[in-house]
Motif scaffolding. Sequence first.
Motif, mmCIF file in Angstrom:
data_model
loop_
_atom_site.group_PDB
_atom_site.id
_atom_site.type_symbol
_atom_site.label_atom_id
_atom_site.label_comp_id
_atom_site.label_asym_id
_atom_site.label_seq_id
_atom_site.Cartn_x
_atom_site.Cartn_y
_atom_site.Cartn_z
ATOM 1 N N PHE A 139 9.426 -0.031 4.580
ATOM 2 C CA PHE A 139 9.902 0.563 5.831
ATOM 3 C C PHE A 139 9.143 1.844 6.159
ATOM 4 N N HIS A 140 8.673 1.943 7.391
ATOM 5 C CA HIS A 140 8.003 3.155 7.851
ATOM 6 C C HIS A 140 8.277 3.348 9.323
ATOM 7 N N MET A 141 8.392 4.600 9.704
ATOM 8 C CA MET A 141 8.514 4.956 11.110
ATOM 9 C C MET A 141 7.219 5.628 11.531
ATOM 10 N N HIS A 142 6.614 5.115 12.596
ATOM 11 C CA HIS A 142 5.455 5.780 13.178
ATOM 12 C C HIS A 142 5.951 6.895 14.093
ATOM 13 N N ILE A 143 5.369 8.076 14.002
ATOM 14 C CA ILE A 143 5.568 9.137 14.996
ATOM 15 C C ILE A 143 4.246 9.274 15.742
ATOM 16 N N ILE B 195 -1.525 12.678 17.441
ATOM 17 C CA ILE B 195 -0.641 12.796 16.275
ATOM 18 C C ILE B 195 -0.096 11.408 15.962
ATOM 19 N N HIS B 196 -0.354 10.964 14.759
ATOM 20 C CA HIS B 196 0.139 9.646 14.330
ATOM 21 C C HIS B 196 0.492 9.761 12.849
ATOM 22 N N ILE B 197 1.782 9.908 12.631
ATOM 23 C CA ILE B 197 2.296 10.160 11.285
ATOM 24 C C ILE B 197 3.220 9.020 10.883
ATOM 25 N N ALA C 28 9.271 1.493 14.711
ATOM 26 C CA ALA C 28 9.462 0.834 13.416
ATOM 27 C C ALA C 28 9.192 -0.654 13.617
ATOM 28 N N ASN C 29 7.938 -1.039 13.472
ATOM 29 C CA ASN C 29 7.602 -2.463 13.565
ATOM 30 C C ASN C 29 8.339 -3.207 12.456
ATOM 31 N N THR C 30 8.913 -4.345 12.817
ATOM 32 C CA THR C 30 9.778 -5.042 11.863
ATOM 33 C C THR C 30 9.494 -6.536 11.829
ATOM 34 N N VAL D 73 0.818 -1.219 0.000
ATOM 35 C CA VAL D 73 0.000 0.000 0.000
ATOM 36 C C VAL D 73 0.855 1.274 0.000
ATOM 37 N N PHE D 74 2.022 1.236 0.633
ATOM 38 C CA PHE D 74 2.833 2.460 0.657
ATOM 39 C C PHE D 74 3.521 2.686 -0.696
ATOM 40 N N ALA D 75 3.841 1.614 -1.394
ATOM 41 C CA ALA D 75 4.366 1.755 -2.756
ATOM 42 C C ALA D 75 3.301 2.402 -3.648
ATOM 43 N N LYS D 76 2.059 2.018 -3.439
ATOM 44 C CA LYS D 76 0.956 2.606 -4.226
ATOM 45 C C LYS D 76 0.778 4.084 -3.892
ATOM 46 N N ILE D 77 0.932 4.424 -2.613
ATOM 47 C CA ILE D 77 0.865 5.841 -2.219
ATOM 48 C C ILE D 77 2.012 6.604 -2.886
ATOM 49 N N LEU D 78 3.208 6.037 -2.865
ATOM 50 C CA LEU D 78 4.367 6.717 -3.485
ATOM 51 C C LEU D 78 4.154 6.921 -4.986
ATOM 52 N N GLY E 227 7.864 -8.270 15.210
ATOM 53 C CA GLY E 227 7.645 -6.833 15.407
ATOM 54 C C GLY E 227 6.263 -6.378 14.993
ATOM 55 N N GLY E 228 5.493 -7.261 14.379
ATOM 56 C CA GLY E 228 4.123 -6.924 13.992
ATOM 57 C C GLY E 228 4.022 -6.001 12.789
ATOM 58 N N GLN E 229 4.983 -6.080 11.883
ATOM 59 C CA GLN E 229 4.944 -5.217 10.692
ATOM 60 C C GLN E 229 3.878 -5.710 9.723
ATOM 61 N N GLU E 230 2.951 -4.802 9.362
ATOM 62 C CA GLU E 230 1.874 -5.178 8.444
ATOM 63 C C GLU E 230 2.164 -4.748 7.013
ATOM 64 N N VAL E 231 2.750 -3.582 6.858
ATOM 65 C CA VAL E 231 3.028 -3.074 5.507
ATOM 66 C C VAL E 231 4.530 -3.237 5.228
ATOM 67 N N PRO E 232 4.880 -4.005 4.184
ATOM 68 C CA PRO E 232 6.291 -4.333 3.961
ATOM 69 C C PRO E 232 7.075 -3.279 3.174
ATOM 70 N N PHE F 226 2.937 11.054 5.972
ATOM 71 C CA PHE F 226 1.487 11.268 5.877
ATOM 72 C C PHE F 226 0.821 10.751 7.146
ATOM 73 N N ASN F 227 -0.398 11.237 7.386
ATOM 74 C CA ASN F 227 -1.133 10.795 8.574
ATOM 75 C C ASN F 227 -1.564 9.340 8.433
ATOM 76 N N ASP F 228 -1.442 8.598 9.551
ATOM 77 C CA ASP F 228 -1.906 7.211 9.566
ATOM 78 C C ASP F 228 -3.418 7.178 9.382
ATOM 79 N N ILE F 229 -3.895 6.238 8.618
ATOM 80 C CA ILE F 229 -5.326 6.132 8.318
ATOM 81 C C ILE F 229 -6.132 5.715 9.551
ATOM 82 N N ALA F 230 -5.491 5.093 10.509
ATOM 83 C CA ALA F 230 -6.163 4.645 11.743
ATOM 84 C C ALA F 230 -5.340 5.121 12.948
ATOM 85 N N PRO F 231 -5.411 6.426 13.236
ATOM 86 C CA PRO F 231 -4.507 6.989 14.249
ATOM 87 C C PRO F 231 -4.696 6.395 15.636
HETATM 88 P P1 5GP Z 1 2.726 -1.533 10.705
HETATM 89 O O1 5GP Z 1 1.866 -2.444 11.497
HETATM 90 O O2 5GP Z 1 3.129 -2.134 9.391
HETATM 91 O O3 5GP Z 1 3.864 -0.963 11.483
HETATM 92 O O4 5GP Z 1 1.823 -0.255 10.410
HETATM 93 C C1 5GP Z 1 1.142 -0.028 9.235
HETATM 94 C C2 5GP Z 1 0.317 1.231 9.449
HETATM 95 O O5 5GP Z 1 -0.145 1.670 8.191
HETATM 96 C C3 5GP Z 1 -0.899 1.054 10.333
HETATM 97 O O6 5GP Z 1 -0.817 1.940 11.443
HETATM 98 C C4 5GP Z 1 -2.076 1.374 9.419
HETATM 99 O O7 5GP Z 1 -3.121 2.069 10.073
HETATM 100 C C5 5GP Z 1 -1.426 2.208 8.339
HETATM 101 N N1 5GP Z 1 -2.056 2.105 7.034
HETATM 102 C C6 5GP Z 1 -2.426 0.963 6.379
HETATM 103 N N2 5GP Z 1 -2.963 1.264 5.196
HETATM 104 C C7 5GP Z 1 -2.914 2.627 5.079
HETATM 105 C C8 5GP Z 1 -3.325 3.528 4.053
HETATM 106 O O8 5GP Z 1 -3.831 3.157 2.994
HETATM 107 N N3 5GP Z 1 -3.114 4.844 4.281
HETATM 108 C C9 5GP Z 1 -2.550 5.306 5.446
HETATM 109 N N4 5GP Z 1 -2.399 6.632 5.572
HETATM 110 N N5 5GP Z 1 -2.152 4.478 6.427
HETATM 111 C C10 5GP Z 1 -2.340 3.159 6.239
#
Ligand code: 5GP
Length: 120
Positions: free
Chosen positions: A104-108, A41-43, A91-93, A9-14, A97-102, A32-37
């Motif tokens: 690399f991303h840092m949550h703030i 503040i959750h960036i 940085a869930n890994t 999904v982040f590749a698609k955003i890019l 680490g519970g990484q869902e999106v493959p 960008f702001n997390d879709i499920a904050p």
């Molecule tokens: P992870 O668990 O991989 O560390 O976190 C992935 C994060 O990406 C989650 O907090 C989730 O809410 C966020 N996320 C997933 N899909 C999207 C999306 O399409 N847009 C945005 N802005 N955030 C997303």
Amino acid sequence: MSEYDSNNVFAKILRGEIPCDKVYEDEYVLAFNDIAPQAPIHILVIPKGSYMSIDDFGTGASPEEVKAFFAAISKIAHEKGVAKTGFRCIANTENDGGQEVPHFHMHILGGAYVGPMVSK
Ligand code: 5GP
């Protein structure tokens, strides 16, 4: 993860294929702001390069990319007013680490006390 999945999904955003609520962008970084904050503040801060995880980034990124990434975190923290009040970077890994999106991303996370460091 053995190989970068360009359909994440982040590749698609890019690539501009799906929208995001952009907070910051430069040559190397998008935020960008997390879709499920999970905090006021959750960036999410991501490198524009195709890195799967913080491990992949630490191994393969150039000094310019690494510098830009951490400089962006600092700039965002100041712009959002949490540099002084405090924030957490995560940085869930991989699996444990519970990484869902493959990609690399840092949550703030900030804007309020974000709780204990680890909870199950
Ligand atoms: P992870 O668990 O991989 O560390 O976190 C992935 C994060 O990406 C989650 O907090 C989730 O809410 C966020 N996320 C997933 N899909 C999207 C999306 O399409 N847009 C945005 N802005 N955030 C997303």
